[in-house]
Write an enzyme that holds these catalytic residues in place. Structure first.
Site, mmCIF file in Angstrom:
data_model
loop_
_atom_site.group_PDB
_atom_site.id
_atom_site.type_symbol
_atom_site.label_atom_id
_atom_site.label_comp_id
_atom_site.label_asym_id
_atom_site.label_seq_id
_atom_site.Cartn_x
_atom_site.Cartn_y
_atom_site.Cartn_z
ATOM 1 N N GLN A 3 10.791 -5.081 7.806
ATOM 2 C CA GLN A 3 10.238 -3.760 7.487
ATOM 3 C C GLN A 3 11.332 -2.710 7.396
ATOM 4 O OE1 GLN A 3 6.677 -3.075 10.132
ATOM 5 N NE2 GLN A 3 6.181 -1.966 8.275
ATOM 6 N N ARG B 69 9.560 -0.705 22.006
ATOM 7 C CA ARG B 69 9.471 -2.154 22.151
ATOM 8 C C ARG B 69 9.250 -2.818 20.796
ATOM 9 N NH1 ARG B 69 5.049 -5.044 26.072
ATOM 10 N NH2 ARG B 69 6.157 -7.012 26.407
ATOM 11 N N ILE B 70 9.952 -3.906 20.563
ATOM 12 C CA ILE B 70 9.873 -4.617 19.294
ATOM 13 C C ILE B 70 8.968 -5.832 19.490
ATOM 14 C CG2 ILE B 70 11.195 -5.851 17.539
ATOM 15 C CD1 ILE B 70 11.712 -2.771 17.718
ATOM 16 N N GLY C 137 1.432 -6.189 4.480
ATOM 17 C CA GLY C 137 2.756 -6.763 4.326
ATOM 18 C C GLY C 137 3.636 -6.504 5.520
ATOM 19 N N LYS D 76 6.771 2.050 19.234
ATOM 20 C CA LYS D 76 6.849 3.286 18.445
ATOM 21 C C LYS D 76 6.527 3.113 16.960
ATOM 22 C CE LYS D 76 10.113 6.074 21.139
ATOM 23 N NZ LYS D 76 11.509 6.568 21.157
ATOM 24 N N GLY E 100 0.841 -1.196 0.000
ATOM 25 C CA GLY E 100 0.000 0.000 0.000
ATOM 26 C C GLY E 100 0.875 1.244 0.000
ATOM 27 N N PHE E 101 1.714 1.345 1.033
ATOM 28 C CA PHE E 101 2.683 2.444 1.152
ATOM 29 C C PHE E 101 2.001 3.804 1.193
ATOM 30 C CE2 PHE E 101 4.537 -1.020 -1.493
ATOM 31 C CZ PHE E 101 5.272 -1.613 -0.484
ATOM 32 N N PRO F 163 10.811 -9.265 16.245
ATOM 33 C CA PRO F 163 12.080 -8.817 15.645
ATOM 34 C C PRO F 163 12.262 -9.266 14.203
ATOM 35 C CG PRO F 163 12.444 -9.921 17.761
ATOM 36 C CD PRO F 163 10.996 -10.088 17.438
ATOM 37 N N GLU G 69 8.029 3.293 8.492
ATOM 38 C CA GLU G 69 8.508 4.324 7.580
ATOM 39 C C GLU G 69 9.932 4.786 7.856
ATOM 40 O OE1 GLU G 69 4.724 6.926 6.685
ATOM 41 O OE2 GLU G 69 4.477 5.786 8.526
#
Lengths: 165, 352, 754
Positions: free
Chosen positions: C651, C641-642, C479, C714, C250-251, C645, C718
């Site tokens: 991403q 926090r991830i 995605g 967070k 989509g982006f 991973p 992008e």
């Protein structure tokens, strides 16, 4: 004008009445044979999402007229796994996260199958990258794709060496 | 796509008869033609599908030691044919630097010779283009034209020929075998494509119904096998058309060049044989200075057709580089990135 | 009907403790590698017709003639939808009741306002017939001269930029800061128009049943799309069922429903049959948004020690002649570097193009390549290594607002990224390094940043008497891996093993999950899921603690902990009971509770919230031919926090590749005379291919953020572009000595510079 052709699709012979000679293999698969795993990303041979194997060779199905491929044997993404058992390349794509949105993935996999069969790339990551460059991935999953193909190539090589020994 | 009659001839004779009709076009793999048809650039009334014609998909050794390559041999099959790649390595490298593996698996030798330009104004049917619509003008002039021709262009057309394959072929004096109404004839590849002049729509010397059946490479052309390279500059590492490209073939004896066969791609409406360069190189020492002199000679007649003066300098530099690489010797194996400037030696350049 | 989508659990997940934080493989992996994942265009309802757009070849003017008869004569063509033959709409196509309602071209007049605008829709029994029918329309026009490019018209100061930020921001006295600077730079950079080009073109399959509408279409915001469609067709939003289980990327381009999708719905209404409309690739260049081109001037100054005295970042961008979206390109200069004076200013020009819209890191990507290049120029001018320069000018608090950062592990990113890359020993001057084959080698870096945003989202949690749970939310997986990462958050929130949680998303009949954009989806919907889970566990605990037959009876103030399908007394872990037992005894088949996720205004008022990162790139450049290859890239990112991973790494890598693309590859080329995009395809609009992508690695730097949201997330969707584009550009300078000021960097720039 009606033309009938016969194709072997994923091992099954299909007799197909083509009502229009303009139909590409891609549109035939997607719109008439309900094999929608093969994707249309550009329809002009510029992205690789529609890659299938025709007589064992990877090609862009968007630039292939169905009528010209009478008698051909076609493998699509739907024909890669055996029942519930994934092909090692499919497993490797999952393990290496060789996709994000997944839209280019069937084309990537069919292309990788073709690449392995062509036997030119071997276990050379650079040759794999070059050989997979006909498949765009806008999400940018290239690292995972390369790693997945490389892993399968290495396994195949090891198997071959075991058999020779 | 316009509706068309689909004809599948059983013989070359039938094919020629079917293709002589106005509005007919030959269909081989279709990797270029279908793209053009989908864009409305080509709108044939009839497609004559030659892909099922027998006997056109083989590579044969000629009595004199040359090769005869059937027009329906696929690009990938030719590039990976061991005997071919050994005899004509720069041609194999050029083939493998073009398009993508999928397209090379489909595209045919005959089709590639007839590949149409990638000029955006030719593709854009709303633009004026003398090649697509004779007499309509040329919107590439004064448009986005940094990729356009610097040699042999005319006021009517500044398009370039996009093939990689044809560049080393034209240097090696490849012959095109054509069957037509008057029987079979051979034409030098160098003479197959025409410069645009006032008739850019006439891209080749082929006449209605003419069918390319084979491509012949001579035994003499094998003499350059140990010093042959094809090099291509592009804005993407792979799957991109050349800005400029160069094929260099040398025969060397004691550091001196006996003969050179040199051609440029991406600079003109045809693959550009650089005979001036060849003449300067013959008998000269294989030095950077002589390569530069040859390159300058090759581009002596060049002039920008738009915002593309840089291509004149770039074409000289790539020719110098191709000559240097050729004189250093053909790599044992086609590099991982065929024709890439980064492929100085065979094998992987970068560690993964 | 919602498609039956079975997610894989294989290969076997290895979990250690928490569900959050585990590198699980994508749960939709098997569907995606077998071709079974259903994307919108894969559907084929009975009786479906094909619709194909005819689009304008002029950029401005009106359509004077369409050969409708010729199109209709083509066998298979059923109907041609035009301004004079179309279903009525309940709302004007140009209605704009909020700034994020964008105008569409819905065949309401013969006016043309950009090239590639829809001017008719041909509907046919087959795709081939519809496609040729559209070609046969052979439109004629009354054309006016196209106004394109950054200098097409007088510029103006937009009322606001991006998500409603002021167009001009002034902090301190930049002129004084520049006048008093020991070293100063003044550089102008240009970036091109870019098009999202998700691999999946926009597609819709629309089917009407009375005033009920059922559609398959890729959407990053189903609830907003329902509202928009409802308004246009005068039906209640709940009458519209959108299925969007998979997006082929989509982006940003699928954030808002676009004109062509609405035309598909109109076509279905016109012919009274289901209709499929898929954009051709060339039709993606116009009606579905793009990134504005920009011209950015940066003026920076430092004192003798290389400390910034002023940052001025001016950006000229474009919008369409008829609508307003302003890429906030200069705003990236607000937060990263400490400077006593900062000024950002935007000006805009109206041109004859489709309206630019949000494209991955809108503003941040465009602005950061210029800021990163300017910082690099400034560092060199002041004689300081760019890493050292960035560290010494790093903002300890958000410079303009003075707010503390909720967390900011940027210095750790610099340190860890530089160590992994091997930055130490980099020569300050350009054109100093060569490899053993003679290629020029350059090292560059950039600073990554993206705000930690939160929108609003909802989720519903269920616990069932069979011991399983479910989490329902209308989230979108384009995605990024929402259906995996959010399921992990759900399992955590429900205190269940992931295998025992049914995660449902991707359909508009589920709770509104807001929009998948702004890198905020995981944070927003994750918080909703977390809250829904807590609420349903609280209900369950209440049932147990009030039942004297339960071992948890009377746990009261001590409370309980949910773990592996059991509630445990917090003060006595041995006393526990299975969820199933609690519900069965209470005679309940299932219980449910809802949760919402949204920004905490109090925390936002107190803290500046951003993710950060540092990107290091090595390029090699052919000294004669100018061809560039990125050979190594390391990105170190701190993003709270991830959750997963493995997916986060993917991403971030994808974002970094977009950065490479920004610096070296993609640009739309517009003919200045016609206003048409001359490379509206994927052969000449270059995005990187596999061979362009080098050895890349990602480090995620530990960052605990107690303020940003309950989960401390967070977002990473992008940020990968930012820093990366600049790192590559700066590496090209370092290799060649040629300072790129126009992007993407062309071979011609390097050849002519020598």
């Amino acid at each position: 004008m009606n033309h009938s052709i016969s194709l072997t699709v994923n091992g099954v012979r299909r007799d197909i009445a083509l009502t229009d000679p303009r139909v590409t293999l891609l549109d035939l698969l997607r719109e008439q044979l309900d094999l929608t795993g093969t994707k249309k990303g550009c329809d002009r041979g510029q992205c690789g999402a529609c890659t299938i194997l025709v007589d064992g060779r990877r090609i862009n199905s968007c630039l292939a007229l169905a009528i010209s491929h009478d008698g051909a044997s076609i493998t699509t993404i739907e024909g890669v796994a055996r029942g519930d058992e994934l092909h090692p390349l499919q497993t490797a794509f999952i393990a290496h996260d060789g996709f994000q949105c997944g839209f280019c993935t069937p084309g990537q996999l069919m292309s990788a199958l073709g690449l392995i069969d062509e036997g030119q790339a071997g276990c050379d990551a650079e040759r794999i990258r070059e050989g997979m460059s006909g498949n765009l991935c806008r999400c940018g999953a290239y690292a995972g794709i390369t790693d997945a193909v490389l892993e399968v190539q290495q396994k195949l090589k090891a198997e071959k060496e075991r058999r020779v020994a | 796509m316009k509706s068309f009659d689909y004809v599948r001839p059983a013989s070359i004779g039938e094919a020629i008869a079917a293709a002589r009709a106005p509005g007919a076009a030959y269909l081989a793999a279709g990797t270029n033609l279908l793209d053009l048809m989908k864009g409305g650039v080509s709108r044939p009334d009839r497609l004559v599908d030659v892909t099922h014609l027998p006997g056109l998909d083989t590579i044969e050794k000629l009595p004199d030691g040359g090769l005869r390559i059937g027009a329906l041999v696929r690009n990938a099959d030719l590039a990976h044919d061991a005997a071919f790649a050994k005899a004509y390595p720069a041609v194999a490298e050029a083939l493998l630097s073009g398009a993508s593996a999928q397209l090379r698996n489909a595209a045919t030798v005959g089709g590639n010779l007839l590949q149409r330009t990638r000029c955006a104004y030719f593709y854009d049917v709303a633009s004026a283009c003398n090649k697509r619509a004779p007499g309509s003008g040329c919107d590439a002039r004064g448009g986005d034209n940094d990729m356009h021709a610097v040699l042999g262009w005319s006021d009517g057309c500044i398009a370039t020929h996009p093939s990689d394959f044809c560049v080393p072929l034209v240097a090696l004096d490849a012959m095109v075998e054509i069957e037509g109404n008057g029987g079979r004839r051979q034409v030098r590849l160098e003479d197959l494509h025409r410069l645009p002049g006032a008739t850019p729509q006439q891209e080749t010397v082929l006449e209605a119904g003419d069918l390319i059946v084979a491509l012949n490479l001579s035994a003499e052309a094998c003499n350059f096998a140990s010093h042959a390279r094809y090099l291509k500059v592009r804005e993407r590492t792979s799957y991109a058309f050349a800005i400029v490209s160069a094929a260099a073939h040398l025969s060397l004896a004691n550091g001196r060049i006996e003969q050179a066969r040199v051609a440029l791609g991406g600079v003109a409406a045809k693959p550009w044989r650089a005979r001036e360069a060849e003449a300067l190189l013959a008998g000269a020492e294989a030095t950077a200075q002589n390569f530069r002199r040859a390159a300058e000679a090759a581009l002596a007649g060049a002039k920008p057709s738009g915002d593309n003066a840089f291509k004149i300098e770039l074409a000289q530099r790539i020719l110098v580089r191709a000559l240097a690489l050729a004189s250093a010797g053909t790599p044992e194996r086609i590099p991982a990135l065929p024709a890439s400037p980064f492929s100085i030696h065979s094998g992987a350049l970068h560690d993964a | 009907m919602t498609p039956d989508i079975r997610l894989n659990q294989a290969p076997a997940h290895q979990r250690h403790g928490s569900n959050i934080g585990q590198p699980l493989t994508r749960r939709d992996g098997i569907l995606k590698v077998t071709g079974k994942a259903p994307y919108a265009a894969d559907h084929h309802p009975k009786g479906m017709l094909y619709a194909v757009l005819a689009t304008s070849s002029i950029a401005r003017g009106r359509v004077t003639f369409l050969d409708i008869a010729a199109a209709k004569r083509h066998p298979g063509v059923v109907d041609v939808m035009t301004p004079s033959h179309k279903p009525a709409l309940a709302e004007d196509q140009d209605a704009k009741t909020n700034p994020f309602m964008f105008k569409m071209e819905l065949l309401q007049s013969d006016a043309v306002r950009y090239a590639n605008q829809a001017i008719a829709v041909v509907i046919a029994e087959t795709l081939e017939a519809a496609t040729e029918g559209a070609a046969l329309l052979a439109p004629q026009y009354q054309a006016l001269p196209a106004r394109v490019g950054l200098d097409a018209d007088e510029s103006f100061v937009p009322p606001a930029v991006g998500l409603g930020h002021p167009a001009i921001v002034e902090h301190g006295d930049t002129e004084a800061g520049l006048a008093n600077a020991t070293y100063a730079i003044d550089a102008t950079y240009e970036t091109p128009a870019q098009y999202h080009n998700p691999m999946e073109p926009h597609a819709i399959i629309a089917e009407w049943d009375g005033d009920k509408l059922s559609i398959d279409t890729p959407s990053q915001g189903m609830a907003m799309a329902q509202m928009r469609i409802g308004g246009l067709f005068g039906i209640p939003p709940e009458n519209i069922h959108i299925r969007s289980p998979f997006l082929g990327g989509g982006f940003g381009s699928k954030g808002l429903i676009s004109g062509p999708q609405i035309l598909g719905i109109m076509a279905a209404r016109l012919v009274g049959r289901p209709v499929k409309l898929v954009l051709r690739r060339d039709q993606m260049y116009g009606p579905v948004g793009h990134r504005s081109p920009s011209r950015q001037r940066l003026r920076l100054g430092t004192d003798a020690a290389g400390r910034l005295t002023a940052i001025e970042h001016q950006a000229r961008i474009v919008t369409s002649t008829f609508d307003d979206f302003y890429e906030p390109a200069a705003d990236v200069s607000h937060t990263l570097f400490a400077s006593p004076a900062i000024r950002t200013a935007h000006e805009a020009v109206r041109i004859d193009s489709g309206t630019p819209l949000f494209m991955r890191a809108p503003g941040e990507a465009t602005g950061s390549i210029a800021l990163d290049a300017a910082i690099d120029e400034m560092a060199f001018a002041s004689g300081v290594d760019p890493l050292e320069f960035r560290i010494s000018n790093d903002a300890p608090v958000e410079p303009i607002t003075g707010k503390p950062f909720s967390s900011k592990a940027l210095r750790e990113c610099y340190a860890q990224g530089a160590a992994r890359f091997g930055w130490a020993g980099r020569p300050l001057k350009p054109r100093q390094m060569r490899d053993d084959k003679g290629f020029l080698v350059g090292w560059g870096m950039g600073t990554a940043t993206f705000p930690a945003l939160m929108f609003a989202g909802n989720a519903r949690a269920l616990l069932r008497a069979d011991g399983t749970g479910a989490m329902e939310t209308g989230a979108h997986d384009m995605g990024q891996g929402a259906s995996t990462a959010l399921a992990q958050v759900a399992a955590e929130g429900l205190g269940l093993d992931l295998d025992r949680v049914e995660f449902k998303s991707g359909s508009s009949d589920l709770p509104d999950a807001g929009i998948a954009g702004g890198s905020a989806h995981t944070a927003t919907v994750g918080t909703a899921i977390h809250n829904a889970g807590a609420a349903v566990i609280a209900k369950l605990a209440d049932l147990a603690m009030r039942d004297e037959r339960s071992p948890l009876f009377g746990a009261g103030n001590a409370g309980v902990v949910a773990r592996n399908g059991r509630l445990h007394r917090r003060d006595d872990d041995a006393r526990s009971e299975a969820y199933a037992d609690i519900l069965t005894r209470a005679g309940l088949a299932e219980i449910e509770a809802s949760g919402t996720g949204a920004a905490d205004p109090a925390a936002q008022a107190e803290y500046a919230m951003h993710a950060h990162g540092a990107v290091f790139a090595e390029v090699k450049v052919d000294p004669d031919l100018g061809q560039i290859r990125v050979t190594r890239m390391i990105g170190a990112f701190a993003a709270g926090r991830i959750v997963n991973p493995k997916l986060v790494r993917s991403q971030l890598l994808g974002g970094m590749i977009w950065g490479v693309s920004f610096a070296l590859h993609e640009q739309a080329v517009t003919d200045g005379r016609s206003g048409r995009i001359m490379n509206a395809n994927l052969a000449e609009y270059h995005v990187p291919v596999n061979a362009d992508v080098p050895s890349m690695d990602v480090l995620t730097v530990h960052e605990h953020d107690p303020h940003v949201n309950a989960l401390g997330i967070k977002g990473v969707g992008e940020i990968g572009i930012t820093g990366s584009a600049g790192a590559v550009a700066n590496a090209v300078w370092h290799a060649t000595g040629v300072r790129p000021r126009r992007f993407p960097i062309r071979i011609s720039d390097l050849v002519t510079a020598r």
